[in-house]
Design an enzyme around this catalytic site. Structure first.
Site, PDB file in Angstrom:
ATOM      1  N   ARG A 128       0.838  -1.201   0.000  1.00 12.05           N
ATOM      2  CA  ARG A 128       0.000   0.000   0.000  1.00 12.05           C
ATOM      3  C   ARG A 128       0.875   1.255   0.000  1.00 12.05           C
ATOM      4  NH1 ARG A 128      -5.444   0.099   1.468  1.00 12.05           N
ATOM      5  NH2 ARG A 128      -6.401  -1.947   1.598  1.00 12.05           N
ATOM      6  N   GLY A 152     -35.229  -4.814  -2.111  1.00 15.63           N
ATOM      7  CA  GLY A 152     -34.358  -5.731  -2.830  1.00 15.63           C
ATOM      8  C   GLY A 152     -33.690  -6.740  -1.924  1.00 15.63           C
ATOM      9  N   LYS A 157     -22.586   8.918  14.343  1.00 12.20           N
ATOM     10  CA  LYS A 157     -22.202   8.043  13.238  1.00 12.20           C
ATOM     11  C   LYS A 157     -23.011   6.750  13.250  1.00 12.20           C
ATOM     12  CE  LYS A 157     -19.746   5.814  10.118  1.00 12.20           C
ATOM     13  NZ  LYS A 157     -19.854   6.086   8.676  1.00 12.20           N
ATOM     14  N   GLU A 183     -19.137   4.495  -0.211  1.00 15.60           N
ATOM     15  CA  GLU A 183     -18.166   3.843  -1.081  1.00 15.60           C
ATOM     16  C   GLU A 183     -18.582   4.039  -2.537  1.00 15.60           C
ATOM     17  OE1 GLU A 183     -16.697  -0.038  -0.274  1.00 15.60           O
ATOM     18  OE2 GLU A 183     -16.989   0.173   1.884  1.00 15.60           O
ATOM     19  N   LYS A 223     -22.504  -3.239  -3.684  1.00 16.84           N
ATOM     20  CA  LYS A 223     -23.317  -2.278  -4.426  1.00 16.84           C
ATOM     21  C   LYS A 223     -22.559  -1.897  -5.678  1.00 16.84           C
ATOM     22  CE  LYS A 223     -21.769   2.167  -2.547  1.00 16.84           C
ATOM     23  NZ  LYS A 223     -22.218   3.465  -2.015  1.00 16.84           N
ATOM     24  N   ARG A 267     -17.449  -6.825   0.820  1.00 18.31           N
ATOM     25  CA  ARG A 267     -17.712  -7.056   2.236  1.00 18.31           C
ATOM     26  C   ARG A 267     -19.221  -7.057   2.516  1.00 18.31           C
ATOM     27  NH1 ARG A 267     -13.615  -2.761   4.865  1.00 18.31           N
ATOM     28  NH2 ARG A 267     -14.164  -1.682   2.934  1.00 18.31           N
ATOM     29  N   THR A 288     -12.270  -1.283  12.282  1.00 15.46           N
ATOM     30  CA  THR A 288     -12.928  -1.627  13.548  1.00 15.46           C
ATOM     31  C   THR A 288     -13.951  -2.722  13.272  1.00 15.46           C
ATOM     32  OG1 THR A 288     -14.486   0.210  13.214  1.00 15.46           O
ATOM     33  CG2 THR A 288     -12.592   0.621  14.641  1.00 15.46           C
ATOM     34  N   LEU A 307     -35.110   3.760   0.083  1.00 21.76           N
ATOM     35  CA  LEU A 307     -36.404   3.090   0.122  1.00 21.76           C
ATOM     36  C   LEU A 307     -36.550   2.056  -1.004  1.00 21.76           C
ATOM     37  CD1 LEU A 307     -38.895   6.004   0.970  1.00 21.76           C
ATOM     38  CD2 LEU A 307     -37.973   4.268   2.515  1.00 21.76           C
ATOM     39  N   CYS A 340     -19.970  -0.912   6.387  1.00 22.02           N
ATOM     40  CA  CYS A 340     -20.521  -0.058   7.447  1.00 22.02           C
ATOM     41  C   CYS A 340     -21.831  -0.558   8.035  1.00 22.02           C
ATOM     42  CB  CYS A 340     -20.718   1.367   6.911  1.00 22.02           C
ATOM     43  SG  CYS A 340     -19.175   2.199   6.485  1.00 22.02           S
TER      44      CYS A 340
END
Length: 429
Positions: free
Chosen positions: A35, A258, A209, A160, A325, A332, A85, A255, A265
């Site tokens: 990285r 699916g 959050k 993301e 998505k 994840r 986390t 809304l 998250c």
């Protein structure tokens, strides 16, 4: 301002690059040499729209990466902790990386004479900054928070795939600090932003959050629950939610019924909030149900598939969409993961295609067949399942003609149900 970023995952890389683009000097710290080398070469270690261009512009100029904590802390005035986390098997948050980062920063603060602010940007449950990070910093440095150094909490609200845009165009900024000086330093870093800047103590900022993500997840599971009912009644749930979303108190966002939510998250944060609630002897019934509805949606997709193909053993099933998505390569908590697992358990032969996420999914399911386009994945298939809302799937037409049986189970309402010759089922419509 001189900034150090601890951790170069999605949040750290985007935060560091965007802060550099806003004219700050940024040093990114990571333990992964790969990285570090990529960032220094201007190559993003993750995919994010617009990130590559910004990283190329600033790498080697006012943005660099290193594994050297001493160098990073010595040459910065403010450090952002952006480490993972995760949640453990019980759903409670795992703070080991937070503890390691706090200890490493504290050890370097020991010999630093100038005032330094440490900001938690990782998503952590309420009281983590106050009761975990601050004590570790004080112990490792031998100094006093609020006097010798500052501590704050600045949650991220980045989508993301749209994280760079969201950083540059936030709808709000939350600054958490338990002493005025640290809060002022963090607020000054965001000078020039026109959005509301909310100031709070650290545990309130942490809670904001979690509640934000939990509420959005709740809207999704609520929509899916309604969608499941609407399908049984022969009602178009999307038309229902269009009408509901026109209410200014509700809004149309999140809304869409699916397969459910995934990503780094929503699932993790709702589970962690449930875990935190249990620590204070409260049972969050609603949040538990949000998770239960989400876990059930892939099962409903499988049930619809078996209505058309009762025996899946030996049948070829194409799964289109592997990322959690569209516009990201992140798998994840992707709903495609349990879906593929259930298909394999039924003895199905699975073929798969995703514009970006196939290489990551190979680490989870190395033995299914991956293709470079949807048509090849559909070739000879007995049925297909749409698991991700990629725009290109809405343009599919003739590709379905390559299937053995043109059965399409759409988990994201992207395929045109009126395509000639296909048998179409929407999961909630």
């Amino acid at each position: 301002m001189k900034i150090s970023i601890i951790g170069t995952g999605y949040v750290g890389t985007v935060t560091g690059t965007c802060f550099a683009h806003r004219g700050n000097d940024v040093i990114c710290v990571d333990v992964d040499p790969g990285r570090i080398n990529k960032i220094n070469q201007g190559i993003p270690p993750i995919y994010e729209e617009g990130l590559e261009e910004l990283l190329k512009e600033h790498a080697g100029k006012n943005l660099e990466a290193t594994a050297d904590y001493d160098y990073a802390i010595t040459n910065s005035d403010i450090s952002f902790i952006c480490v993972p986390t995760p949640t453990d098997a019980s759903g409670k948050i795992d703070l080991r990386f937070i503890r390691e980062a706090s200890r490493s920063i504290g050890e370097r603060l020991k010999n630093k004479s100038s005032y330094h602010v440490v900001v938690v940007k990782s998503t952590v449950v309420p009281e983590t900054t106050e009761k975990v990070v601050t004590p570790i910093l004080e112990q490792a440095s031998g100094k006093k928070a609020g006097k010798d150094f500052g501590v704050g909490m600045n949650p991220e609200f980045l989508r993301e795939g749209k994280a760079v845009y969201d950083f540059m165009n936030p709808d709000r900024i939350v600054v958490g600090a338990d002493d005025p000086m640290a809060g002022e330093v963090i607020r000054n870093l965001y000078a020039g932003y026109t959005c509301p800047i909310l100031t709070a103590d650290t545990k309130t900022a942490e809670m904001i959050k979690y509640v934000s993500n939990a509420f959005l997840a709740t809207k999704i599971s609520f929509s899916n629950e309604v969608g499941n009912i609407c399908k049984l009644l022969g009602i178009d749930t999307y038309k229902v939610m269009e009408g509901v979303g026109l209410d200014a108190r509700i809004s149309p966002h999140f809304l869409r019924s699916g397969l459910g939510f995934g990503g780094s998250c929503f699932p993790k944060d709702v589970k962690a909030l449930v875990g935190k609630a249990s620590e204070v002897d409260y049972e969050p019934i609603l949040l538990k149900t949000v998770l239960e509805v989400n876990e059930r949606q892939p099962l409903i997709a499988l049930r619809l598939l078996k209505k058309h193909v009762p025996d899946l053993n030996g049948k070829k099933i194409a799964v289109l969409g592997l990322a959690f998505k569209n516009d990201t390569d992140d798998i994840r908590e992707s709903r495609a993961i349990p879906l593929i697992g259930m298909l394999l358990a039924e003895g199905a032969v699975v073929t798969a295609y995703d514009p970006m996420a196939s290489e990551h999914m190979k680490n989870v399911y190395p033995n299914i067949s991956y293709f470079s386009n949807a048509g090849d994945a559909l070739d000879g298939a007995d049925a297909c399942l749409i698991a991700t809302e990629w725009g290109e799937f809405g343009k599919l037409n003739g590709e379905f003609g390559r299937m053995k049986s043109k059965i399409v189970i759409d988990g994201r309402r992207v395929v045109n149900p009126d395509i000639k010759g296909i048998t179409y089922e929407g999961i909630c419509w």
